[in-house]
Each structure stands twice: as structure tokens, then as C-alpha cells.
Design an enzyme around this catalytic site. Sequence first.
Site, mmCIF file in Angstrom:
data_model
loop_
_atom_site.group_PDB
_atom_site.id
_atom_site.type_symbol
_atom_site.label_atom_id
_atom_site.label_comp_id
_atom_site.label_asym_id
_atom_site.label_seq_id
_atom_site.Cartn_x
_atom_site.Cartn_y
_atom_site.Cartn_z
ATOM 1 N N LYS A 136 38.462 30.634 45.367
ATOM 2 C CA LYS A 136 39.673 31.047 44.650
ATOM 3 C C LYS A 136 40.551 31.978 45.471
ATOM 4 C CE LYS A 136 38.233 33.122 41.094
ATOM 5 N NZ LYS A 136 36.796 33.067 40.901
ATOM 6 N N ARG A 174 39.467 36.737 32.494
ATOM 7 C CA ARG A 174 38.069 36.327 32.631
ATOM 8 C C ARG A 174 37.344 36.318 31.298
ATOM 9 N NH1 ARG A 174 37.274 37.941 38.244
ATOM 10 N NH2 ARG A 174 35.199 37.427 38.995
ATOM 11 N N ARG A 195 28.714 34.196 53.068
ATOM 12 C CA ARG A 195 29.701 35.273 53.103
ATOM 13 C C ARG A 195 28.989 36.626 53.158
ATOM 14 N NH1 ARG A 195 33.924 35.704 48.242
ATOM 15 N NH2 ARG A 195 32.280 36.830 47.179
ATOM 16 N N ARG A 234 29.494 42.023 51.334
ATOM 17 C CA ARG A 234 29.940 42.558 50.050
ATOM 18 C C ARG A 234 28.750 43.003 49.219
ATOM 19 N NH1 ARG A 234 34.398 39.091 46.775
ATOM 20 N NH2 ARG A 234 32.937 39.529 45.089
ATOM 21 N N ARG A 245 26.264 36.580 38.592
ATOM 22 C CA ARG A 245 27.709 36.345 38.459
ATOM 23 C C ARG A 245 28.003 34.912 38.021
ATOM 24 N NH1 ARG A 245 28.787 37.911 44.107
ATOM 25 N NH2 ARG A 245 30.863 37.039 43.923
HETATM 26 P P1 ADP Z 1 34.178 36.646 42.459
HETATM 27 O O1 ADP Z 1 35.198 35.640 42.038
HETATM 28 O O2 ADP Z 1 33.493 36.255 43.721
HETATM 29 O O3 ADP Z 1 33.251 37.059 41.353
HETATM 30 P P2 ADP Z 1 36.123 38.819 42.325
HETATM 31 O O4 ADP Z 1 36.671 39.516 43.495
HETATM 32 O O5 ADP Z 1 37.056 37.988 41.517
HETATM 33 O O6 ADP Z 1 34.918 37.973 42.902
HETATM 34 O O7 ADP Z 1 35.435 39.867 41.326
HETATM 35 C C1 ADP Z 1 34.449 40.772 41.754
HETATM 36 C C2 ADP Z 1 34.010 41.657 40.591
HETATM 37 O O8 ADP Z 1 35.144 42.439 40.113
HETATM 38 C C3 ADP Z 1 33.506 40.944 39.341
HETATM 39 O O9 ADP Z 1 32.155 40.577 39.453
HETATM 40 C C4 ADP Z 1 33.755 42.026 38.269
HETATM 41 O O10 ADP Z 1 32.779 43.049 38.347
HETATM 42 C C5 ADP Z 1 35.066 42.650 38.701
HETATM 43 N N1 ADP Z 1 36.232 41.964 38.078
HETATM 44 C C6 ADP Z 1 37.197 41.283 38.742
HETATM 45 N N2 ADP Z 1 38.103 40.781 37.887
HETATM 46 C C7 ADP Z 1 37.700 41.145 36.641
HETATM 47 C C8 ADP Z 1 38.196 40.915 35.333
HETATM 48 N N3 ADP Z 1 39.295 40.169 35.108
HETATM 49 N N4 ADP Z 1 37.528 41.459 34.290
HETATM 50 C C9 ADP Z 1 36.429 42.178 34.487
HETATM 51 N N5 ADP Z 1 35.884 42.417 35.678
HETATM 52 C C10 ADP Z 1 36.507 41.920 36.755
#
Ligand code: ADP
Length: 188
Positions: free
Chosen positions: A13, A88, A127, A133, A144
Site C-alpha cells: 500500500k 481502518r 522488510r 521496523r 497485524r
Molecule cells: P501496515 O499497513 O504495514 O500495518 P501502517 O504503517 O499502515 O503499516 O500502520 C502501522 C501501525 O500504525 C498499525 O499497526 C497501527 O498500530 C497504527 N495505525 C496506522 N493507521 C492507523 C489507523 N487508521 N487506526 C489505528 N491505528 C493505526
Amino acid sequence: MRLIILGPPGAGKGTQAARIAERLGIPAISTGDIFRANIKEQTELGRRVQDILASGGYVPDEVTNEIVEDRLSWDDATNGFLLDGYPRTSGQVDALDAMLARHDHALDAVIELEVDEEAVVERLLKRAETEGRADDTEDVIRERQAIYRKETAPLSEHYELVGLLVKVDGMGGVDEVTDRVIAALPHH
Ligand code: ADP
């Protein structure tokens, strides 16, 4: 254009969001990136969300919604944006609808990248080796994926019902996937 990109963690994404947004001349806004930047800078927000991100859980909706509302008020987002990682949860879907309605705006499309779960877990483990990370350990990756399936996958059904969902095959080369997404978007 006002767009959302959906897909499980590891679907690519972030990579696609940056490329699609550049082609369309709109900002790509990633809530994950905003949280990570705040953690890095040790801001008050960063300190609040640090442990949540490390565990793979979701930041509470009130916090996330406020951050997005603020970011969408910047000048660069006046004519469009691509949201990556938001909404989300169904609470975030409702909050985003309300934010857009207040400005008489609406979404143009919701892109869903379709990928195979085992393939994305593999990608994330790779990754982990290069980027290191904190949430890319195998247990947290599985967690996740499970949270995504439970909390976020139902969102695609919602957007399908309202006629906004555009499903795109997310497997294959990076350029190939970008081209597929652009071709699938509604014309404007
Ligand atoms: P990925 O898509 O690999 O899970 P992201 O960078 O989108 O990685 O998100 C990493 C973390 O950031 C999530 O696991 C969550 O803890 C937090 N996060 C990101 N976006 C949201 C959201 N819209 N609502 C709640 N938590 C979020």
C-alpha cells in the site's frame, strides 16, 4: 480525486500510494507514517502511541480521527488526497464521512489491493531484515494480519455496497500494479 487505498499489511500500500498520488498530483497521507514520525521525534503523540504500534494494535479512533482531520485541512489536500492506512475501523469510516460532508466533499473511489496472505507475510519478513521496523517480527506480523481481517476487511464490503470499491490485483511488479490501479480509477 479523493481516494482511499485498502489492503492487508504488506500488500504494498505505502509504495503504491506514493506512486499513485504522484501521478495524480495529490498528497499520499499515511497514518502509519505520521505515527512513526511522531515516535521518532518523541512528541507527546509519539509517546502515547509508541507501545501500541510496537504491539501491532490500533491507535484509538479519537486520536487517529483528530490527526487525519488536521492533516486534511492542509492546503495541499484541498483538491484531493490518497489516504493510506485510514480508515481502518468502522468508527473511522463514519468519522471520515462526517469530515468530508462538513466540506461538501465526497470520496471518488476506494482502491483495494488484493494479495495472497502468505505472500505478504513473506514480504514483511524480508522488510524486517532491511528496515528493522519494530512491528515486523513474525508474531506481530501475524497479529497485524489477524486484526486486519477482523477490523478492516469488513470495510471493503461497506465501500462495495456504496459503489466506491475498485478491486485491483496487487501481485506482480511495482510498475505493473501502479498501472493497473490508474487504469481502474474512475475518469474525472
Ligand atoms: P501496515 O499497513 O504495514 O500495518 P501502517 O504503517 O499502515 O503499516 O500502520 C502501522 C501501525 O500504525 C498499525 O499497526 C497501527 O498500530 C497504527 N495505525 C496506522 N493507521 C492507523 C489507523 N487508521 N487506526 C489505528 N491505528 C493505526
